[in-house]
Scaffold this motif. Structure first.
Motif, PDB file in Angstrom:
ATOM      1  N   LEU A 214       0.829  -1.207   0.000  1.00 20.88           N
ATOM      2  CA  LEU A 214       0.000   0.000   0.000  1.00 20.88           C
ATOM      3  C   LEU A 214       0.863   1.256   0.000  1.00 20.88           C
ATOM      4  O   LEU A 214       0.641   2.182  -0.791  1.00 20.88           O
ATOM      5  CB  LEU A 214      -0.929   0.006   1.221  1.00 20.88           C
ATOM      6  CG  LEU A 214      -1.759   1.271   1.432  1.00 20.88           C
ATOM      7  CD1 LEU A 214      -2.746   1.459   0.284  1.00 20.88           C
ATOM      8  CD2 LEU A 214      -2.493   1.207   2.773  1.00 20.88           C
ATOM      9  N   VAL A 218       0.608   3.214  -3.623  1.00 20.65           N
ATOM     10  CA  VAL A 218      -0.648   3.969  -3.652  1.00 20.65           C
ATOM     11  C   VAL A 218      -0.711   4.921  -4.843  1.00 20.65           C
ATOM     12  O   VAL A 218      -1.779   5.083  -5.453  1.00 20.65           O
ATOM     13  CB  VAL A 218      -0.877   4.703  -2.307  1.00 20.65           C
ATOM     14  CG1 VAL A 218       0.193   5.729  -2.030  1.00 20.65           C
ATOM     15  CG2 VAL A 218      -2.254   5.340  -2.262  1.00 20.65           C
ATOM     16  N   VAL A 249      -4.609   7.369   3.852  1.00 11.87           N
ATOM     17  CA  VAL A 249      -4.057   6.266   3.059  1.00 11.87           C
ATOM     18  C   VAL A 249      -4.461   4.922   3.671  1.00 11.87           C
ATOM     19  O   VAL A 249      -4.774   3.966   2.948  1.00 11.87           O
ATOM     20  CB  VAL A 249      -2.527   6.395   2.939  1.00 11.87           C
ATOM     21  CG1 VAL A 249      -1.917   5.134   2.310  1.00 11.87           C
ATOM     22  CG2 VAL A 249      -2.164   7.622   2.107  1.00 11.87           C
ATOM     23  N   THR A 282      -7.984   4.834  -8.481  1.00 14.93           N
ATOM     24  CA  THR A 282      -6.590   5.064  -8.087  1.00 14.93           C
ATOM     25  C   THR A 282      -5.966   6.160  -8.943  1.00 14.93           C
ATOM     26  O   THR A 282      -5.195   6.994  -8.437  1.00 14.93           O
ATOM     27  CB  THR A 282      -5.781   3.765  -8.219  1.00 14.93           C
ATOM     28  OG1 THR A 282      -6.324   2.780  -7.331  1.00 14.93           O
ATOM     29  CG2 THR A 282      -4.310   3.981  -7.857  1.00 14.93           C
TER      30      THR A 282
END
Length: 293
Positions: A214, A218, A249, A282
């Motif tokens: 992650l 990201v 996040v 995203t």
């Protein structure tokens, strides 16, 4: 090719000259790819603060992209769940049964890699184009292709490490012999101290690896598509965004986990809808998180 009387002779030269031309072209592309991996864009990567509203806006924009590309992205994303089903079927063998749950959960680590083509489609639509599923494969022609591939290999390596660690945890707790049957494995896992140790340690390791993916992923893939910053700077920018916006996040990671989990719970069928929405979202989250160069 040779010119004769003002016309171009399109005959192919001898095999040696043709091979030399191909070699020169390949060397040129490899050189360009190497420069992209290091990065040619030295402009500062300026990050914005992101809030929950940014996540909502990114998801709404991702859904709009999904509606615009519906049949194209469903066709494109069928490969990901099919690959998951093949791996799960492979793991159903009793000798590999301890890897079944780690495989299902760890397969999500490859989500950012599988969604690269979706980022490209969103990028082109944002620029005013009307891309089809074929645009997703244009990533291969991008100057950043080798940089994206390099980062993708890193994600695959993390997935492979998760599989090796999962087997090691099993070997140190319930193993090292494979389970005699699926029911015996489930019983030993849920009713013995060694089984619970495997669950706790395995979950901890999985959490650390998922958090790593992650943090470094990201915004790194969209950033590589959009700018020639190189793998190292893209990963650093992604990690910096996570450090400066830890709660947001982390919430985004939770949304991704829940979404992919729901998709996998439907025998992977739901992933043909979940993956494109999250993939497009995203891209839009990247746009909200990084100031234009």
């Amino acid at each position: 090719m040779a010119k004769t009387d003002g016309h171009v002779d399109k005959t192919i030269g001898n095999p040696l000259s043709w091979a030399g031309h191909v070699l020169n072209a390949g060397t040129h592309h490899l050189g360009e790819g190497a420069r992209e991996t290091i990065g040619r864009d030295t402009a500062p990567i300026k990050l914005r603060r992101i809030e929950t509203e940014d996540l909502k806006a990114a998801l709404r924009a991702g859904y709009e992209d999904f509606k615009a590309f519906r049949s194209d992205v469903i066709f494109l994303c069928v490969v990901y769940p099919l690959a998951g089903l093949v791996l799960i079927r492979f793991a159903m063998n009793e000798n590999l049964l301890p890897l079944l749950v780690p495989l299902i959960t760890g397969f999500a680590l490859l989500g950012p890699v599988a969604a690269v083509g979706l980022y490209e489609m969103s990028r082109r639509r944002e620029a005013g184009g009307h891309p089809t599923w074929g645009a997703a494969f244009k990533v291969i022609e991008s100057p950043s292709a080798i940089a994206i591939l390099t980062l993708g290999v890193l994600f695959v390596a993390i997935f492979a490490a998760w599989m090796l660690l999962a087997w090691s945890v099993y070997a140190l707790t319930l193993g090292p012999e494979p389970p005699v049957s699926a029911m015996a494995f489930i019983n030993d896992t849920l009713t013995t101290g060694a089984g619970w140790a495997m669950i706790v340690v395995g979950t901890g390791i999985g959490f650390v690896l998922a958090a790593t993916v992650l943090v470094i992923g990201v915004i790194s893939f969209p950033l590589l598509l959009d700018r020639h910053v190189g793998v190292r700077r893209a990963v650093k920018a992604s990690a910096r965004l996570a450090a400066e916006n830890p709660r947001t996040v982390a919430l985004w990671g939770a949304i991704v986990v829940v979404g992919l989990g729901a998709g996998m719970a439907t025998l992977m069928v739901g992933l043909v809808f979940v993956l494109p929405i999250l993939g497009h979202a995203t891209w839009h989250l990247y746009r909200r998180a990084v100031e234009p160069a």
